[in-house]
Design a protein around this motif. Structure first.
Motif, PDB file in Angstrom:
ATOM      1  N   ARG A  34       0.817  -1.216   0.000  1.00  0.00           N
ATOM      2  CA  ARG A  34       0.000   0.000   0.000  1.00  0.00           C
ATOM      3  C   ARG A  34       0.850   1.266   0.000  1.00  0.00           C
ATOM      4  O   ARG A  34       0.320   2.370   0.152  1.00  0.00           O
ATOM      5  N   GLY A  35       2.172   1.099  -0.126  1.00  0.00           N
ATOM      6  CA  GLY A  35       3.046   2.254  -0.279  1.00  0.00           C
ATOM      7  C   GLY A  35       3.819   2.666   0.953  1.00  0.00           C
ATOM      8  O   GLY A  35       4.520   3.686   0.934  1.00  0.00           O
ATOM      9  N   HIS A  36       3.713   1.906   2.025  1.00  0.00           N
ATOM     10  CA  HIS A  36       4.445   2.239   3.244  1.00  0.00           C
ATOM     11  C   HIS A  36       5.792   1.519   3.251  1.00  0.00           C
ATOM     12  O   HIS A  36       6.082   0.715   2.363  1.00  0.00           O
ATOM     13  N   ARG A  37       6.616   1.790   4.276  1.00  0.00           N
ATOM     14  CA  ARG A  37       7.993   1.295   4.240  1.00  0.00           C
ATOM     15  C   ARG A  37       8.337   0.398   5.428  1.00  0.00           C
ATOM     16  O   ARG A  37       7.937   0.677   6.561  1.00  0.00           O
ATOM     17  N   LEU A  38       9.074  -0.660   5.118  1.00  0.00           N
ATOM     18  CA  LEU A  38       9.519  -1.619   6.132  1.00  0.00           C
ATOM     19  C   LEU A  38      10.872  -1.205   6.685  1.00  0.00           C
ATOM     20  O   LEU A  38      11.772  -0.827   5.936  1.00  0.00           O
ATOM     21  N   ILE A  39      11.005  -1.278   8.000  1.00  0.00           N
ATOM     22  CA  ILE A  39      12.306  -1.041   8.641  1.00  0.00           C
ATOM     23  C   ILE A  39      12.901  -2.356   9.127  1.00  0.00           C
ATOM     24  O   ILE A  39      14.062  -2.655   8.864  1.00  0.00           O
ATOM     25  N   ALA A  40      12.099  -3.157   9.845  1.00  0.00           N
ATOM     26  CA  ALA A  40      12.631  -4.412  10.391  1.00  0.00           C
ATOM     27  C   ALA A  40      11.509  -5.420  10.571  1.00  0.00           C
ATOM     28  O   ALA A  40      10.371  -5.068  10.894  1.00  0.00           O
ATOM     29  N   ASP A  41      11.838  -6.688  10.378  1.00  0.00           N
ATOM     30  CA  ASP A  41      10.903  -7.787  10.609  1.00  0.00           C
ATOM     31  C   ASP A  41      11.530  -8.793  11.562  1.00  0.00           C
ATOM     32  O   ASP A  41      12.727  -9.070  11.488  1.00  0.00           O
ATOM     33  N   ASP A  42      10.709  -9.315  12.453  1.00  0.00           N
ATOM     34  CA  ASP A  42      11.079 -10.366  13.401  1.00  0.00           C
ATOM     35  C   ASP A  42      11.882  -9.834  14.590  1.00  0.00           C
ATOM     36  O   ASP A  42      11.476  -9.997  15.733  1.00  0.00           O
ATOM     37  N   ALA A  43      13.029  -9.196  14.333  1.00  0.00           N
ATOM     38  CA  ALA A  43      13.839  -8.637  15.423  1.00  0.00           C
ATOM     39  C   ALA A  43      14.082  -7.164  15.153  1.00  0.00           C
ATOM     40  O   ALA A  43      14.555  -6.787  14.079  1.00  0.00           O
ATOM     41  N   VAL A  44      13.745  -6.328  16.131  1.00  0.00           N
ATOM     42  CA  VAL A  44      13.932  -4.888  15.996  1.00  0.00           C
ATOM     43  C   VAL A  44      14.919  -4.419  17.061  1.00  0.00           C
ATOM     44  O   VAL A  44      14.676  -4.574  18.261  1.00  0.00           O
ATOM     45  N   GLU A  45      16.045  -3.877  16.610  1.00  0.00           N
ATOM     46  CA  GLU A  45      17.032  -3.319  17.535  1.00  0.00           C
ATOM     47  C   GLU A  45      16.633  -1.878  17.848  1.00  0.00           C
ATOM     48  O   GLU A  45      16.466  -1.059  16.940  1.00  0.00           O
ATOM     49  N   ILE A  46      16.492  -1.572  19.132  1.00  0.00           N
ATOM     50  CA  ILE A  46      16.016  -0.255  19.554  1.00  0.00           C
ATOM     51  C   ILE A  46      17.079   0.421  20.405  1.00  0.00           C
ATOM     52  O   ILE A  46      17.646  -0.195  21.309  1.00  0.00           O
ATOM     53  N   ARG A  47      17.341   1.688  20.119  1.00  0.00           N
ATOM     54  CA  ARG A  47      18.257   2.479  20.956  1.00  0.00           C
ATOM     55  C   ARG A  47      17.530   3.721  21.447  1.00  0.00           C
ATOM     56  O   ARG A  47      16.675   4.270  20.759  1.00  0.00           O
ATOM     57  N   GLN A  48      17.875   4.137  22.643  1.00  0.00           N
ATOM     58  CA  GLN A  48      17.261   5.309  23.264  1.00  0.00           C
ATOM     59  C   GLN A  48      18.259   6.454  23.286  1.00  0.00           C
ATOM     60  O   GLN A  48      19.355   6.315  23.828  1.00  0.00           O
ATOM     61  N   THR A  49      17.895   7.579  22.698  1.00  0.00           N
ATOM     62  CA  THR A  49      18.787   8.727  22.645  1.00  0.00           C
ATOM     63  C   THR A  49      18.739   9.499  23.960  1.00  0.00           C
ATOM     64  O   THR A  49      17.933   9.208  24.840  1.00  0.00           O
ATOM     65  N   ALA A  50      19.581  10.522  24.058  1.00  0.00           N
ATOM     66  CA  ALA A  50      19.675  11.301  25.290  1.00  0.00           C
ATOM     67  C   ALA A  50      18.377  12.026  25.608  1.00  0.00           C
ATOM     68  O   ALA A  50      18.079  12.290  26.771  1.00  0.00           O
ATOM     69  N   ASP A  51      17.578  12.358  24.580  1.00  0.00           N
ATOM     70  CA  ASP A  51      16.309  13.044  24.821  1.00  0.00           C
ATOM     71  C   ASP A  51      15.132  12.072  24.904  1.00  0.00           C
ATOM     72  O   ASP A  51      13.978  12.442  24.665  1.00  0.00           O
ATOM     73  N   ASN A  52      15.440  10.800  25.232  1.00  0.00           N
ATOM     74  CA  ASN A  52      14.435   9.759  25.464  1.00  0.00           C
ATOM     75  C   ASN A  52      13.570   9.459  24.240  1.00  0.00           C
ATOM     76  O   ASN A  52      12.388   9.136  24.364  1.00  0.00           O
ATOM     77  N   LYS A  53      14.154   9.551  23.065  1.00  0.00           N
ATOM     78  CA  LYS A  53      13.479   9.106  21.850  1.00  0.00           C
ATOM     79  C   LYS A  53      13.988   7.713  21.489  1.00  0.00           C
ATOM     80  O   LYS A  53      15.158   7.393  21.726  1.00  0.00           O
TER      81      LYS A  53
END
Length: 312
Positions: A170-189
């Protein structure tokens, strides 16, 4: 295990010159903050943060040159502490012999750069904040839907990957499937990305692993995205009460950050991709100040109030 960055990585990233202390390039940098030891050059070491990278610019070096030989050696002995990962000299300034001597004895790398002090400090800080950011890995799918980073979670086989495939179509974009690595920046994003091994790949049961970029083009994927909404898919429970108006706002804590959470019940016949798409658009509207559920509730309250007045 605490996250750290080797001094050697810093040297490679910013093309720094190693003046002395080659044997100390494997020292660990554990904090993103840098320090310019101005007071320390004057002899005040009471609160010296020795665990930080020490940056010496024109101001510090000009003052240092005015000291006596004994004072110079004393300052450098104290500056080159056991926990100090490295010392950076900016603007291509000449390295004091006292610093070379002490740093060489203690295997503390002394790095040179032609870049200005403020610019180098800013670049190194940004690099270290990214590298030393708290991280975690979650089981789920991350997609970019109308600019909203949606993390889709749920049990195995619930339909996360199939929903992501339909969203990509439908035109949207994939970043990750199955395993998503997440990092938290200094401003809590929170920012999510795929591990290198499975980047751009999507697993569809019965079909196998597909490469989304190869099938749908480069516009169907992106490398990372800020996570702003979590959608949890769960099997429809006959006895469970689900929010029908959208007034209840749940959150989920990932690392140290609270993220809005929506629970989507799954049963045959429901088009999950469309539901996720509409939920993302509605989330954007809420952030822009329009809440359809709240407006409906207010109108309903007003209508009931008018009817009560008529009865009286």
């Amino acid at each position: 295990m605490a996250v750290s960055v080797k001094v050697a990585e810093l040297v490679e990233q910013f093309k720094l010159h190693v003046i002395v202390g080659n044997q100390g390039l494997q020292r660990n940098i554990k904090v993103a903050d840098l320090y310019r030891p101005g007071l320390e050059m004057a002899g005040y070491f009471a609160y010296y943060p020795e665990e930080r990278i020490q940056i010496l610019g024109k101001t510090e070096m000009t003052f240092f040159e005015q000291l006596t030989e004994t004072e110079r050696l004393d300052r450098m002995n104290k500056l080159c502490a056991e926990e100090t990962p490295c010392i950076c000299i900016t603007r291509g300034l000449e390295i004091p012999e006292e610093l070379k001597k002490v740093a060489s004895e203690r295997n503390i790398p002394v790095l040179g750069s032609s870049v200005s002090t403020t610019t180098l400090a800013s670049r190194i800080t940004n690099f270290l904040e990214n590298k030393l950011a708290p991280t975690t890995t979650v089981h789920g799918v991350l997609v970019d839907v109308y600019g909203v980073g949606v993390l889709i979670t749920g049990g195995s086989g619930i339909g996360k990957s199939e929903s992501a495939l339909e969203l990509v179509k439908r035109g949207h974009r994939l970043i990750a499937d199955d395993a998503v690595e997440i990092r938290q920046t200094a401003d809590n994003k929170l920012y999510g990305n795929a591990p290198d091994l499975i980047k751009h790949l999507l697993e569809i049961r019965g079909v196998g692993i597909i490469n989304v970029m190869t099938l749908f083009g480069a516009g169907a994927v992106r490398n990372f995205k800020q996570i702003t909404l979590v959608m949890r898919l769960e099997t429809w429970g006959q006895d469970k009460q689900y929010d029908r108006l959208g007034l209840d706002e749940e959150t989920i804590k990932i690392i140290d950050t609270e993220i809005p959470l929506m629970t989507i019940p799954v049963r045959p016949g429901r088009n999950l991709a469309v539901i996720i798409e509409v939920a993302a658009m509605n989330f954007r509207l809420k952030r822009m100040g329009y809440n359809a559920a709240l407006q409906f509730t207010n109108r309903l309250t007003e209508t009931i109030g008018e009817d009560m007045d008529d009865i009286e």
